[in-house]
Scaffold this active site. Structure first.
Site, PDB file in Angstrom:
ATOM      1  CG  PHE A 142      -1.863   1.206   1.200  1.00  0.00           C
ATOM      2  CD1 PHE A 142      -3.034   1.170   0.451  1.00  0.00           C
ATOM      3  CD2 PHE A 142      -1.568   2.367   1.896  1.00  0.00           C
ATOM      4  CE1 PHE A 142      -3.897   2.256   0.408  1.00  0.00           C
ATOM      5  CE2 PHE A 142      -2.424   3.457   1.865  1.00  0.00           C
ATOM      6  CZ  PHE A 142      -3.589   3.405   1.114  1.00  0.00           C
ATOM      7  CG  ASP A 227       5.709   3.535   1.843  1.00  0.00           C
ATOM      8  OD1 ASP A 227       5.703   4.085   2.963  1.00  0.00           O
ATOM      9  OD2 ASP A 227       4.686   3.429   1.138  1.00  0.00           O
ATOM     10  CE  LYS A 256      -0.280   5.558   7.589  1.00  0.00           C
ATOM     11  NZ  LYS A 256      -1.611   6.162   7.703  1.00  0.00           N
TER      12      LYS A 256
END
Length: 404
Positions: A142, A227, A256
């Site tokens: 993702f 990532d 995040k």
């Protein structure tokens, strides 16, 4: 303080459904406030926050140092745009390069999706003159919801309804170094990997796999993009998960937990990869916003000064030991305080509903897996409380689908 009349949970939900698009469905809990590792809903119910805004609330809710940094910056300067610069963005970029332990340059944006979108553009710009137009990514990965980031996301159910994308992507099984080696060739611009796949249920890569990815990309002249949007900033007990493999990627993407709840993202280009973009190649009106940068610097300061890595590593071991050998728990994946708790014969959504009824928030990331990513400031007592409530819920949990 706001002088608005209070609303109940029911009233907020009703108005949400009437005013907001249906892409999230109807979230179960209207949160009104937070303190430490707990949040309170509009009806006054208090919850132990074991998901932390999906690995975002790094230092918890309302940490005094965090609040002060944001308030002071908002009072001094809230926005500059990219037409001007400010000290905070320079200091944050310098600090990120220090933490990633490599020389390079940083692009600041607003989210993980945008960080990956910038990384896609960066590697394609660098590779296109040499016929390198393909990106290799992994199944069940993702990387975001915008079209560029979605093009390299390995979850077909969310990707395929929006195809085609204009980005050539090839997907290989996660963790399979042979499959990765077979896919990377002279046409490959980059390999995108998560050191741990979060949305697939918290599946960490081995250090051998990450080292193999570094070797394969280097031998073929492709970029290695890691990532670290969920795995970074202490979630695994280190600034970055890839440090455990002792490798240096070409590009790192962050978001995040970086600013503890204020929207921010970052794309770090290591070495020559920091010089790919020239004037006009990319941009963001709100990227490097003064408030977001102040928040990020405060988060970094709290993590460093309060020794939170040591805390989360110890508590991760405590959680594993507490859930070990429980008949309804198949495994506890991950590291430190980012975990996927596999369930035997129980539906994770029903379990999380039961947890919420008992005052605990967790995420049913897959039908057979609960994901937790609490604030790094959580205590041993709260970890024990979570485990006790979870085990009690699992003793009467409704059966779920066959998860073979």
């Amino acid at each position: 303080m706001s002088n608005r009349a209070p609303l109940s949970n029911k009233e907020i939900k009703t108005r949400f459904e009437a005013a907001l698009m249906g892409n999230y469905g109807l979230p179960a809990v209207p949160i009104a406030s937070g303190s430490g590792v707990r949040v309170t809903d509009a009806d006054g119910n208090v919850y132990l926050d074991m998901i932390g805004g999906i690995a975002v609330s790094t230092v918890g809710h309302g940490h005094p140092r965090y609040v002060e940094a944001i308030a002071d910056q908002a009072a001094a300067l809230a926005h500059t745009s990219n037409l001007y610069l400010h000290r905070g963005e320079v200091e944050l970029a310098e600090k990120l390069l220090e933490l990633v332990e490599a020389r390079g340059k940083v692009f600041l944006c607003n989210s993980g999706t945008e960080a990956n979108e910038a990384a896609v553009k960066l590697v394609l710009k660098a590779g296109k003159p040499y016929g390198r137009t393909k990106i290799v990514a992994t199944e069940n990965s993702f990387h975001g919801r915008s079209l560029g980031a979605l093009a390299i996301t390995g979850k077909a159910a969310i990707r395929e309804p929006f195809a085609p994308f204009g980005v050539e992507a090839e997907f290989v099984p996660y963790g399979d170094a042979r499959a990765l080696a077979a896919a990377v060739d002279a046409s490959t611009a980059a390999v995108f990997l998560e050191p741990t796949q979060g949305e697939s249920g918290v599946h960490p890569a081995t250090t051998d796999y990450l080292k193999a990815a570094r070797r394969i990309t280097s031998e073929n002249g492709a970029a290695l993009v890691l990532d670290e949007i969920q795995s970074g900033f202490g979630r695994t007990g280190a600034w970055f998960a890839h440090h455990a493999a002792a490798i240096t990627p070409d590009v790192v993407t962050l978001a995040k937990g970086l600013a503890g709840g204020v929207p921010i993202g970052a794309t770090i280009g290591v070495g020559k990869w920091g010089d790919v973009f020239g004037p006009g190649d990319h941009g963001s009106t709100f990227g490097g916003n003064p408030i977001a940068c102040a928040a990020a610097l405060a988060v970094i300061g709290v993590v460093e000064d309060e020794g939170l890595f040591e805390n989360v590593l110890a508590l991760g071991e405590r959680l594993e030991a507490n859930l070990a050998d429980h008949p309804a728990v198949t495994e506890v994946r991950g590291k430190a305080l980012w975990r996927g708790i596999g369930l035997a014969g129980a539906d994770s959504a029903a379990v999380c509903d039961a947890l919420a009824a008992r005052g605990v928030l967790a995420n049913p990331v897959r039908p057979d897996t609960i994901r937790i990513a609490p604030p790094l400031t959580i205590t041993a007592e709260d970890v024990d409380l979570f485990c006790d409530i979870l085990k009690d819920v699992l003793s009467t949990a409704p059966e779920g689908p066959n998860h073979e």
